[in-house]
Design a protein around this motif. Structure first.
Motif, PDB file in Angstrom:
ATOM      1  N   LYS A  37       0.808  -1.210   0.000  1.00 20.73           N
ATOM      2  CA  LYS A  37       0.000   0.000   0.000  1.00 20.73           C
ATOM      3  C   LYS A  37       0.844   1.265   0.000  1.00 20.73           C
ATOM      4  CE  LYS A  37      -1.640  -1.401   4.009  1.00 20.73           C
ATOM      5  NZ  LYS A  37      -0.626  -2.311   4.513  1.00 20.73           N
ATOM      6  N   ILE A  54     -12.547  -7.864   7.389  1.00 17.82           N
ATOM      7  CA  ILE A  54     -11.632  -7.920   8.537  1.00 17.82           C
ATOM      8  C   ILE A  54     -10.366  -8.713   8.237  1.00 17.82           C
ATOM      9  CG2 ILE A  54     -13.227  -7.428  10.417  1.00 17.82           C
ATOM     10  CD1 ILE A  54     -13.654 -10.406  10.714  1.00 17.82           C
ATOM     11  N   ARG A  60      -5.812  -5.943   4.288  1.00 21.32           N
ATOM     12  CA  ARG A  60      -4.749  -5.997   3.291  1.00 21.32           C
ATOM     13  C   ARG A  60      -3.646  -6.901   3.802  1.00 21.32           C
ATOM     14  NH1 ARG A  60      -3.304  -2.672  -0.567  1.00 21.32           N
ATOM     15  NH2 ARG A  60      -1.775  -4.297  -0.870  1.00 21.32           N
ATOM     16  N   LYS A  70      -9.044   5.298  -2.402  1.00 19.18           N
ATOM     17  CA  LYS A  70      -9.021   5.387  -0.935  1.00 19.18           C
ATOM     18  C   LYS A  70      -9.302   4.014  -0.370  1.00 19.18           C
ATOM     19  CE  LYS A  70      -8.877   8.813   1.150  1.00 19.18           C
ATOM     20  NZ  LYS A  70      -7.616   9.463   1.583  1.00 19.18           N
ATOM     21  N   VAL A 114      -9.940   1.584   2.989  1.00 18.83           N
ATOM     22  CA  VAL A 114     -10.327   1.608   4.394  1.00 18.83           C
ATOM     23  C   VAL A 114     -10.408   0.172   4.895  1.00 18.83           C
ATOM     24  CG1 VAL A 114     -12.051   2.327   6.071  1.00 18.83           C
ATOM     25  CG2 VAL A 114     -11.630   3.728   4.057  1.00 18.83           C
ATOM     26  N   GLN A 115      -9.752  -0.066   6.022  1.00 15.35           N
ATOM     27  CA  GLN A 115      -9.788  -1.407   6.606  1.00 15.35           C
ATOM     28  C   GLN A 115     -10.686  -1.417   7.834  1.00 15.35           C
ATOM     29  OE1 GLN A 115      -6.299  -3.769   6.324  1.00 15.35           O
ATOM     30  NE2 GLN A 115      -5.020  -1.962   6.052  1.00 15.35           N
ATOM     31  N   SER A 116     -11.106  -2.603   8.229  1.00 15.00           N
ATOM     32  CA  SER A 116     -12.044  -2.734   9.344  1.00 15.00           C
ATOM     33  C   SER A 116     -11.433  -3.600  10.439  1.00 15.00           C
ATOM     34  CB  SER A 116     -13.341  -3.380   8.859  1.00 15.00           C
ATOM     35  OG  SER A 116     -13.798  -2.697   7.707  1.00 15.00           O
ATOM     36  N   THR A 117     -11.573  -3.152  11.673  1.00 16.72           N
ATOM     37  CA  THR A 117     -11.042  -3.937  12.800  1.00 16.72           C
ATOM     38  C   THR A 117     -12.009  -5.058  13.172  1.00 16.72           C
ATOM     39  OG1 THR A 117     -10.108  -1.892  13.633  1.00 16.72           O
ATOM     40  CG2 THR A 117     -10.048  -3.783  15.089  1.00 16.72           C
ATOM     41  N   THR A 118     -13.273  -4.703  13.351  1.00 12.00           N
ATOM     42  CA  THR A 118     -14.278  -5.731  13.625  1.00 12.00           C
ATOM     43  C   THR A 118     -15.438  -5.492  12.673  1.00 12.00           C
ATOM     44  OG1 THR A 118     -15.825  -4.662  15.138  1.00 12.00           O
ATOM     45  CG2 THR A 118     -13.738  -5.399  16.069  1.00 12.00           C
ATOM     46  N   GLU A 119     -16.369  -6.433  12.702  1.00 11.37           N
ATOM     47  CA  GLU A 119     -17.500  -6.292  11.797  1.00 11.37           C
ATOM     48  C   GLU A 119     -18.396  -5.129  12.189  1.00 11.37           C
ATOM     49  OE1 GLU A 119     -19.410  -9.724  10.463  1.00 11.37           O
ATOM     50  OE2 GLU A 119     -17.598 -10.935  10.499  1.00 11.37           O
ATOM     51  N   ASP A 166     -17.379  -2.353  12.459  1.00  8.86           N
ATOM     52  CA  ASP A 166     -16.820  -1.188  11.774  1.00  8.86           C
ATOM     53  C   ASP A 166     -17.371  -1.003  10.364  1.00  8.86           C
ATOM     54  OD1 ASP A 166     -15.127  -0.144  13.703  1.00  8.86           O
ATOM     55  OD2 ASP A 166     -13.585  -1.636  13.274  1.00  8.86           O
ATOM     56  N   PRO A 218     -20.126   1.971  10.000  1.00  8.38           N
ATOM     57  CA  PRO A 218     -19.518   3.309  10.151  1.00  8.38           C
ATOM     58  C   PRO A 218     -18.536   3.633   9.035  1.00  8.38           C
ATOM     59  CG  PRO A 218     -19.444   2.142  12.237  1.00  8.38           C
ATOM     60  CD  PRO A 218     -19.980   1.177  11.228  1.00  8.38           C
ATOM     61  N   ASN A 219     -17.763   2.663   8.605  1.00 10.68           N
ATOM     62  CA  ASN A 219     -16.807   2.911   7.523  1.00 10.68           C
ATOM     63  C   ASN A 219     -17.533   3.341   6.247  1.00 10.68           C
ATOM     64  OD1 ASN A 219     -14.492   2.435   8.919  1.00 10.68           O
ATOM     65  ND2 ASN A 219     -14.250   0.326   8.234  1.00 10.68           N
TER      66      ASN A 219
END
Lengths: 444, 359, 508
Positions: free
Chosen positions: A40, A73, A76, A101, A103-108, A110, A113-114
């Motif tokens: 990235k 989750i 990358r 752009k 965007v990664q997610s920590t938990t589901e 997220d 909101p993402n």
């Protein structure tokens, strides 16, 4: 005095945290530098200078100069699904002169909101959700932002502003299944295996195609060589996780112990353990390449353990992402009237397939681009080529041949009383229908 | 509150600020080390979390704070009794499972919500009770028991998700709570539902229980010293058992609220990923809030803001999630340090009181 | 004997603890080769402090130590050990999961002695230990032998034993003494810290008596007798004078029948005690600390399990009742340590109802919440009535001075309108004024017709306040006597393990 007491110990522990953090970060950075997770940094954030106006960009509506990709989750650096999505997004961004752009997610929790935050920014041509896990979140935001285009990869959402990109994984799996069977028979193994992630119906398609392919490959091998050995045993294992290489390794070791000559990875990051297990198994027997072999999934994973991964079932998420962007541009250009709908990508559309040496070359390029100095492109290429060449060319031809047949006339190919059209017609699979396929094809 | 206690709290807040600044500063170094702009990263963080001008982001922050407030209350009430209960994680799982079980039933519309919350609370309480019985009857270390129970709960939930309560059409998740059983969203177009208000009320109730009831009084005496408790005629074992049960109820409620009050899925999703980690995050919230229910409220909002702002850092400043997580982890640890030393100091005093140290 | 070589000389040792307590006020001590030297004294006389200084565990404030004629400044126990001085403490420090052998050789760096070598040592000293047994399965007596063997293997010349017979059975004691004698034959010097006069007479060659940080005398054991030793140990300067009008003694308030109570280390701490306390009297229990008094009090309060026997409160059997029920029946309990009697982190107000909260319904309002007004009213009453100095009612009780903390405890317990007051060491660590105040309060309660059970190791206190008194020794009473009709010498002998019958018999 008591109060300064706290402050002192607090300061002391803080100092400790600082030291640990700095050391940790240094170690982390030095360790992760060579992994593709870092891809990235170079190509992802293309500086505005690269966004030269092209034909595509000319048709984008005012203010919408970017596309957004929301990873699931797995994130990358999974060396398959999300990384491929990045490839497609990157390609589209480059070709159409857009900003990408990620965007990664920590938990589901997220996902919603993402997606919402991106939609609120209002500057994205299309927001692409990678993975069916984002189905609910996309459904929700699609209603809230009817003028924003969304796409979901590998999931189905019925909204006029959402494009659902689906793959015919059973087709690709049938091809690698046939390859697995022929390889196993060629090297006199008694079994083939498949290691899967969590038990969800999406994976049943892989299973069904693979089983069918194995039985088909067996048949071809018998016809070709005239040897009628007893049918291969097919072993399948659900590890219950997509993110646990250790479990993948254990499961694979068990399958190899039961005589599997080829193990198919359908387990996301868990699959990294499959490759490791196969490599260790070979090396313990003094071999520098298989058999036994692993089969990669989603992306071209052949380069991860060169010589031990016979091929990969590529799900061209990159094609899906690219197509989603292209269609968005078409929509804004007025070439199509609705954006939403289903885009199903199979063998015909180039959405799935068995990896080739050319694909390997592409992936090696990404790795080099990402700054992986440790990768010797020529050496890996040579190793994989040598591995492929060690098989008689008729096996590869037979796979190619099957591909053509599946593209053109899936009703005509039949094993154990099941045509490939039968396999395809059962999509989407339920636990009952996969049970039927497993028993008909004598799996287990 | 006496002058000395007030002074202690003031000095504590000073320490927290010091920790926050330290955390942010090191975070900035790491961010610029990675080749990103720390100023725009932090701007992204705060603009998408504590942005007064945009209620959407505030709502997002509060929605992340909701479950943390409750799991922190579980830890806090246990810590007040001198019990290091880290079982909130498993109790959240069980509570969520309870809500999902109710969602799977055929019920009159108005029954879904109360039943889901009730069963969630009961299952959380059950999970707390098991840990409590091990601790009280067999004197097994509560840390060990609760960690094991967390895993057992995880696998029970996973089993139930895959084999029992799976959604026939989307088996990667469980059956969703029917619309009639869902808590209303407070700020339209956000994730903030009435579960925040419930969490707030429960946290205040826990405060009242601890400081205004005989049980709370007993809990605090037990936390100060077992000998003192016995002397006062308090049954320490029974009190601890109550603490485990109440803690389980709170976290069970947190789990049920995640199912009934968090859009969009209203179900347990793959790998229970939407409810995982809430219990552990609650520990740092509780430490930051000095294990005091009232302080836990702002503490949970701070941690909630960090969670909410993580997308701002990604979207607005382009910082990759790995680095966002590293920086936030750092800030959280730094923030928990003063509370942790505070607690250690108290425990040191307590040990000294019991005569376990010194000669 | 006096011609023997001097091994240790301690000169003018002074020890002042950081909190200001003066433990030793200029002590001289001589230890000779091949002698068993007794160190006799009451609690707080400074015996253990003196020996901790000699074994390097704590540093003296002032004074000189000579070992084999050379002046030394002991840095730590290892240093003392290297000079041949080793101490076996009252609380043994062995690793429970190790075998006896592993414990014995633990910490030996260079040459680990083999088992045969240790067996030879065991034969020559009579200290028999099963080497391969895990330590936690062994009795306290055997564990003590392990500690002694440990010291011997490190070639100590001076072996210090702190109250070694406390947890031993009579047979074990006899065996230990046999071993000590054979060690003496081998030229070792043994220091025996004890308060048991019988043991001093039985085994020591010389004895040094300490009282309140001073040496009262140092004599050859053959030239003294139990009476002299008792007088030296107990002899006191001040007799407390508290006005005690005669009160008509009422009915039995508290009755104890053949009570047996478990100790923390296994075995019985109270080994069959019977007595009663009547309304309007103070019943005192004297004795050196650690002879089962605390366990007795805890059993009466319902905190410690009773193995055998009965406790009757106001004629009712309460042996199986909870602490809460006993409190609500009118028992007040002032424990031996105010850090137990108070929840230190909680406020003055909250602490003023600590023992009331569990049964007093007036503290809870109709909503089920604690009534702050009621609690505050309680606290204000205590503060005013007992003259307690506080900053605010909500400050943590740990911010109070020791004397005020104790006043809070005593005030709280006395104001609960009790019928039976159980007071353990109620004046320990207090200054003269506070001590006087609390003692007067106890007498006042007696005058008001309450039954008071006073347990204290302060002999002045017990003799000065009690109407009747018992002396507790090794879990039993050595006698119940009238404090006005007993000599201090007799009490000293009782504290040292002689029963009153034995003493009186000898006289006759």
């Amino acid at each position: 005095m008591k109060n300064t007491g706290i402050a002192k110990s607090t300061a002391l522990i803080l100092l400790l945290v600082v030291i640990v953090a700095v050391v940790g970060v240094v170690i982390y950075m030095s360790l992760t530098q060579p992994t593709p997770a870092q891809t990235k940094t170079s190509p992802t954030t293309p500086s505005p200078t690269t966004t030269l106006p092209t034909t595509g960009a000319a048709t984008t509506p005012a203010g919408k100069t970017a596309i957004a990709v929301v990873y699931d989750i797995g994130g990358r650096g999974d060396l398959s699904f999300n990384d491929m999505a990045y490839l497609g997004g990157n390609r589209a961004a480059r070709e159409f002169g857009l900003e990408l752009k990620e965007v990664q997610s920590t938990t589901e929790a997220d996902y919603l909101p993402n997606l919402r935050t991106l939609a609120r920014e209002g500057k994205y041509l299309v927001i692409i959700a990678v993975g069916f896990l984002m189905t609910d979140a996309i459904t929700q935001v699609a209603d809230e932002f009817p003028n924003q285009l969304f796409a979901i990869i590998d999931g189905y959402v019925e909204k006029p502003n959402v494009l659902s990109v689906l793959f015919k994984e059973h087709e690709g799996s049938a091809l690698v299944g046939a390859l697995a069977a022929m390889v196993a028979r060629y090297y006199n193994y008694s079994a083939v295996g498949i290691v899967l992630g969590m038990e969800i119906p999406v994976l049943y398609k892989f299973e069904a195609g693979y089983y069918w392919g194995v039985r088909y490959g067996e048949k071809i091998y018998n016809e070709k060589t005239g040897v009628n050995a007893s049918p291969l045993r097919i072993i399948y294992t659900y590890t219950g996780a997509f993110n646990d290489p250790a479990r993948g390794k254990t499961a694979t070791q068990a399958q190899l112990g039961m005589g599997a000559g080829v193990v198919y990875n359908v387990a996301g990051a868990t699959g990294l353990g499959i490759f490791e297990a196969v490599e260790e198994y070979c090396k313990s027997q003094g071999k520098t390449q298989g058999p036994p072999f692993a089969i990669g999934v989603d992306a071209d994973q052949d380069w991860i353990k060169p010589g031990f991964i016979i091929a990969s079932m590529m799900k061209r998420v990159d094609v899906g992402v690219y197509e989603a962007v292209r269609r968005a541009l078409d929509y804004y250009a007025g070439k199509i009237s609705t954006y939403g709908g289903v885009l199903e990508l199979g063998l015909k559309e180039g959405g799935v397939g068995v990896s080739t040496l050319d694909d390997l070359d592409t992936f090696l390029k990404i790795a080099i681009q990402a700054g992986r100095k440790d990768i010797n492109r020529d050496e890996i290429y040579a190793k994989v080529k040598a591995m492929r060449d060690s098989l008689p060319s008729w096996i590869w031809d037979a796979v190619k041949n099957l591909e053509d047949q599946l593209k053109n006339n899936p009703e005509a190919v039949q094993v154990y009383g099941l045509t490939f059209a039968d396999i395809a017609s059962r999509v989407p699979y339920s636990s009952e229908s996969i049970q039927y396929v497993r028993s008909t094809l004598k799996v287990g | 509150m006496s002058a000395s206690v007030k002074l202690e709290y003031v000095s504590y807040i000073g320490n927290v600020l010091l920790a926050l600044i330290t955390g942010l500063a090191i975070g900035a170094i790491i961010i610029s080390w990675g080749g990103y702009d720390p100023i725009s990263a932090y701007r992204g963080l705060f603009e998408t979390s504590l942005n007064i001008a945009d209620p959407y982001y505030l709502a997002m922050t509060l929605s992340y704070a909701t479950p943390l407030m409750l799991t922190a209350a579980t830890f806090a009430i246990s810590a007040r009794a001198g019990v290091f209960n880290i079982g909130a994680e498993g109790q959240v799982f069980m509570g969520a499972l309870g809500a999902v079980v109710v969602a799977s039933l055929k019920l009159p519309d108005q029954l879904y919500l109360p039943m889901a919350l009730l069963l969630g609370i009961l299952m959380g309480a059950l999970w707390g009770l098991i840990a409590g019985l091990f601790k009280v009857l067999r004197n097994v270390n509560e840390v060990v028991v609760t960690i094991m129970l967390n895993w057992i709960a995880y696998w029970i939930v996973e089993y139930a998700r895959i084999y029992v309560y799976y959604d026939r059409y989307r088996p990667e998740k469980t059956i969703s709570m029917p619309r009639s059983g869902v808590l209303p969203v407070l700020v339209p177009g956000s994730e903030l539902s009435a579960s925040f208000i419930i969490a707030l009320i429960v946290t205040i109730i826990i405060y009242l229980v601890l400081w205004r009831t005989r049980l709370g009084y007993s809990i605090r005496v037990v936390g100060i010293g077992l000998k003192t408790a016995k002397y006062a005629g308090i049954n320490p074992g029974l009190t601890m058992l109550y603490v485990f049960i109440i803690g389980g109820m709170i976290s069970g409620l947190a789990g049920a609220l995640e199912i009934c009050g968090r859009p969009p899925t209203y179900a347990i999703t793959t790998g229970a990923s939407n409810i995982a980690g809430l219990g552990f995050a609650g520990i740092s919230v509780s430490l930051l809030g000095l294990n005091h229910p009232i302080f836990i409220i702002p503490a949970s909002i701070i941690i909630g803001a960090l969670n909410a702002g993580s997308r701002g850092m990604q979207i607005r400043a382009g910082v990759p999630l790995e680095m966002v997580k590293a920086v936030q982890g750092l800030i959280v640890i730094a923030l928990a340090v003063p509370g942790f030393t505070y607690m250690l100091r108290k425990w040191r005093i307590r040990k000294a009181l019991r005569g376990e140290t010194g000669d | 004997m006096s011609s023997r070589e001097l091994v240790v000389l301690m000169k003018d040792i002074v020890k002042v603890y950081p909190d200001g307590t003066v433990a030793l006020r200029g002590v001289n001590l001589e230890l000779k080769r091949g002698e068993i030297h007794g160190l006799l004294g009451e609690n707080g006389a400074g015996k253990t402090t003196l020996m901790k200084i000699l074994s390097g565990l704590i540093k003296p404030t002032r004074g000189e130590i000579y070992v084999k004629g050379k002046k030394v400044s002991l840095k730590n126990p290892a240093h003392a050990l290297s000079l041949g001085i080793g101490m076996v403490h009252q609380h043994l420090s062995l690793v429970p999961v190790f075998t006896a052998y592993e414990n014995i050789v633990l910490g030996l760096k260079n040459m680990k002695p083999g088992k045969t070598e240790i067996e030879k040592l065991m034969d020559s000293t009579g200290l028999k230990v099963p080497l391969d047994e895990v330590t936690e399965n062994l009795s306290l007596g055997v564990r003590q032998r392990i500690e002694i063997l440990k010291m011997l293997l490190r070639n100590v010349d001076v072996l210090i034993l702190d109250e070694p017979t406390t947890n031993l059975s009579p047979i074990e004691t006899r065996e230990l003494f046999k071993s000590l004698r054979s060690l003496k034959e081998q030229g070792k010097t043994i220091v025996l810290i004890t308060h048991k006069i019988r043991e001093i007479l039985e085994i020591t060659d010389r004895v040094t008596v300490l009282r309140k940080g001073r040496v009262v005398g140092s004599v050859e054991t053959n030239n003294t007798n139990s009476r002299e030793l008792a007088r030296m140990m107990v002899g006191r300067e001040v007799i407390l004078e508290i006005d005690k009008p005669p009160v008509r003694v009422g009915e039995v308030a508290l009755e104890i029948e053949d009570l047996h109570v478990m100790s923390d280390v296994g075995g019985e701490a109270v080994k069959g005690v019977s007595f009663d306390v009547r309304y309007g009297e103070i019943f005192g229990i004297a004795g050196v600390e650690g002879n089962g008094q605390v366990e007795l009090a805890e059993a009466i309060a319902g905190i410690r399990r009773v193995l055998k026997g009965r406790i009757l409160l106001g004629g009712k059997d309460v042996t199986q009742l909870s602490t809460r029920e006993r409190y609500s029946m009118g028992l007040s309990y002032i424990p031996e340590d105010r850090r137990i009697a108070l929840a230190m982190d909680m406020s003055v107000a909250e602490n003023s109802v600590l023992t009331r909260i569990i049964y007093d319904k007036t503290l809870v309002n109709k909503m089920g919440f604690l009534s702050f007004n009621e609690i505050l009213r309680q606290a204000m009453k205590l503060v005013k009535e007992f003259d307690i100095v506080i900053s605010t009612f909500s400050s943590p009780v740990r911010t109070l001075s020791g004397g005020n903390q104790q006043k809070l405890v005593v005030g709280r317990e006395l104001s609960r309108e009790p019928s039976v007051i159980l007071a353990v060491q109620p004046t320990r660590g207090l200054d003269v004024g506070a001590t006087e105040y609390i003692r007067r309060l106890l007498v006042k309660m007696r005058n008001k017709g309450k039954a008071v059970l006073l347990i204290s190791s302060d002999l002045d206190e017990v003799m000065g306040l009690s109407d009747r008194m018992a002396v507790m020794y090794n879990g039993r009473f050595t006698g119940i006597v009238d404090p006005r009709k007993v000599t201090e010498e007799e009490v000293g002998l009782m504290m040292g393990g002689y029963s009153i019958e034995e003493i009186r018999h000898e006289v006759n």
